[in-house]
Design an enzyme around this catalytic site. Structure first.
Site, PDB file in Angstrom:
ATOM      1  N   GLY A  12       4.539  80.471  28.838  1.00  0.00           N
ATOM      2  CA  GLY A  12       4.322  79.120  29.372  1.00  0.00           C
ATOM      3  C   GLY A  12       5.633  78.410  29.666  1.00  0.00           C
ATOM      4  N   CYS A 130       6.313  64.595  24.436  1.00  0.00           N
ATOM      5  CA  CYS A 130       7.560  64.564  25.210  1.00  0.00           C
ATOM      6  C   CYS A 130       8.061  63.136  25.465  1.00  0.00           C
ATOM      7  CB  CYS A 130       7.375  65.298  26.526  1.00  0.00           C
ATOM      8  SG  CYS A 130       5.769  65.058  27.286  1.00  0.00           S
ATOM      9  N   LYS A 215      -0.392  57.898  21.684  1.00  0.00           N
ATOM     10  CA  LYS A 215       0.540  58.818  21.010  1.00  0.00           C
ATOM     11  C   LYS A 215       1.923  58.193  20.888  1.00  0.00           C
ATOM     12  CE  LYS A 215      -1.481  63.118  22.823  1.00  0.00           C
ATOM     13  NZ  LYS A 215      -1.337  64.090  23.938  1.00  0.00           N
ATOM     14  N   HIS A 243      11.203  63.512  32.615  1.00  0.00           N
ATOM     15  CA  HIS A 243      10.446  62.265  32.433  1.00  0.00           C
ATOM     16  C   HIS A 243      11.428  61.086  32.442  1.00  0.00           C
ATOM     17  CE1 HIS A 243       7.004  64.599  31.553  1.00  0.00           C
ATOM     18  NE2 HIS A 243       6.752  64.256  30.310  1.00  0.00           N
ATOM     19  N   ASN A 316      11.795  66.992  30.029  1.00  0.00           N
ATOM     20  CA  ASN A 316      10.626  66.995  29.127  1.00  0.00           C
ATOM     21  C   ASN A 316      10.352  68.367  28.532  1.00  0.00           C
ATOM     22  OD1 ASN A 316       9.863  67.152  32.083  1.00  0.00           O
ATOM     23  ND2 ASN A 316       7.990  67.976  31.170  1.00  0.00           N
TER      24      ASN A 316
END
Ligand SMILES: NC(=O)c1ccc[n+]([C@@H]2O[C@H](COP(=O)([O-])OP(=O)(O)OC[C@H]3O[C@@H](n4cnc5c(N)ncnc54)[C@H](OP(=O)(O)O)[C@@H]3O)[C@@H](O)[C@H]2O)c1
Length: 340
Positions: A12, A130, A215, A243, A316
């Site tokens: 990933g 992140c 979060k 980000h 990120n």
């Protein structure tokens, strides 16, 4: 002597970055294994100059392995992290599954490195979201000086935060805009992401905020200080990696912008690039592949007594995930395991 490291979710976005960062930072690795789903069995991933062949997580035995860096999403984490932890392997997890568990430390090494010592209750340490990770790196040194009361943050989050499918959707949809016969409707995201912005990340909660926004609130409290109030608006933007966040901070004590800039310049993990001229700030494309959290546009907020505004940008997949996880492993090595 070094460590036996398992990278879980190695095919990933985050898993590949973990392998890159372990190699770049010369993490003392004796043995390393790349794990993913059965779909990826036998596929190859890079670790420095080496090529690793991916093994099946489902049949892997973690006995005798020191640390497992997990990046597989909450569903798979729920099945496999307890197995690894029970086999004596310390799990550093990137999913949100354990972040709010009082028996699991949530760690950003520049902010609360001592929290790693709490790993032993479950043999698991959680990595934050992140958007939280890069924000708390900036908040902590300012909080130590002037006590933060409240933070108002708006995020500009890249599509890689939504995994491989997020990257593919932006790429395919962007191409399809120029080729109307090849329509690519929204699938991973809720609306068209190419040439658009979407004020919605993760599910809606009853009070109208999204889980991503919640979060940032809950994780900032757990990592930095439960007394800090945070309100967030999280937005997905058509950027592949990196980000950005516009952060407004209200302090108990007065802090002028020059002192804030000096504090941030000295703070671990931060690079201040802040010139009041064209291009004198950092944008997401410039932070890709870097370790730092970049701070720009530091300025007084004249509408409140003790306020500062700033712009915060980071990769990120690195500080927001893979780098932070490897830094946790380094901290664990220095303070607990002491090999290497
Ligand atoms: N991207 C970010 O910015 C970011 C930041 C912080 C945290 N995270 C978290 O990190 C995790 C991974 O994110 P990502 O962006 O790397 O996702 P991704 O690119 O979609 O990769 C997911 C990885 O998990 C593996 N996987 C999925 N289900 C599995 C299963 N049942 N068994 C074994 N392996 C499985 C996949 O293997 P296959 O290739 O074999 O399917 C792949 O290696 C998520 O929990 C995410 O929330 C991501």
């Amino acid at each position: 002597m070094g460590y036996k490291i398992a990278v879980v979710g190695a095919t990933g976005n985050v898993g590949r970055e973990m392998l890159n960062i372990l190699a770049e930072r010369h993490f003392p690795v004796d043995e390393i294994v790349a794990l993913a789903s059965r779909r990826s069995l036998g596929s190859e991933v890079s670790f420095g100059d080496r090529t690793l062949t991916t093994k099946d997580l489902d049949t892997f035995d973690f006995t005798g392995w020191d640390i497992a860096l997990f990046a597989v999403g909450s569903d798979a984490t729920k099945i496999y992290a307890p197995k690894a932890a029970k086999a004596g392997c310390i799990v550093i997890d990137n999913s949100s599954l354990y972040r709010y568990d009082p028996d699991v430390p949530l760690v950003v090494p520049e902010v609360n490195p001592e929290a790693v010592l709490g790993y032993a209750k479950k043999n698991i340490i959680a990595n934050p979201n992140c958007s939280t990770a890069q924000m708390v790196v900036a908040l902590k040194p300012l909080h130590d000086r002037a006590r933060i009361k409240r933070v108002v943050v708006s995020t500009y989050q890249s599509v890689s935060g939504a995994g491989k499918e997020g990257i593919d959707e932006l790429w395919d949809q962007t191409k399809s805009i120029y080729n109307p016969t090849d329509d690519k409707p929204a699938k991973k995201f809720t609306k068209q992401i190419a040439f658009n912005v979407i004020p919605h990340i993760d599910v809606f909660l009853e009070d109208g905020q999204t889980k991503e926004e919640w979060k940032m609130v809950a994780e900032t409290k757990k990592i930095v200080d439960p007394s800090i109030k945070v309100t967030a608006t999280c937005v997905r933007v058509p950027v592949f990696v990196g980000h950005a966040e516009a952060i407004n901070i209200e302090f108990e004590d007065h802090l002028d912008e020059a002192e804030a800039r000096d504090i941030l310049r000295e703070a671990p993990g931060i690079m201040v690039i802040d010139k009041r001229e064209d291009g004198g700030y950092v944008t997401p494309v410039e932070c890709v592949g870097d370790f730092a959290t970049f701070i720009s546009r530091i300025r007084q907020d004249p509408t409140i007594d003790n306020g500062i505004n700033l712009w915060c940008v980071s990769d990120n997949l690195r500080k927001g995930a893979a780098l932070n996880a490897v830094q946790i492993a380094e901290t664990l090595g220095q303070r607990v395991l002491k090999k290497g």
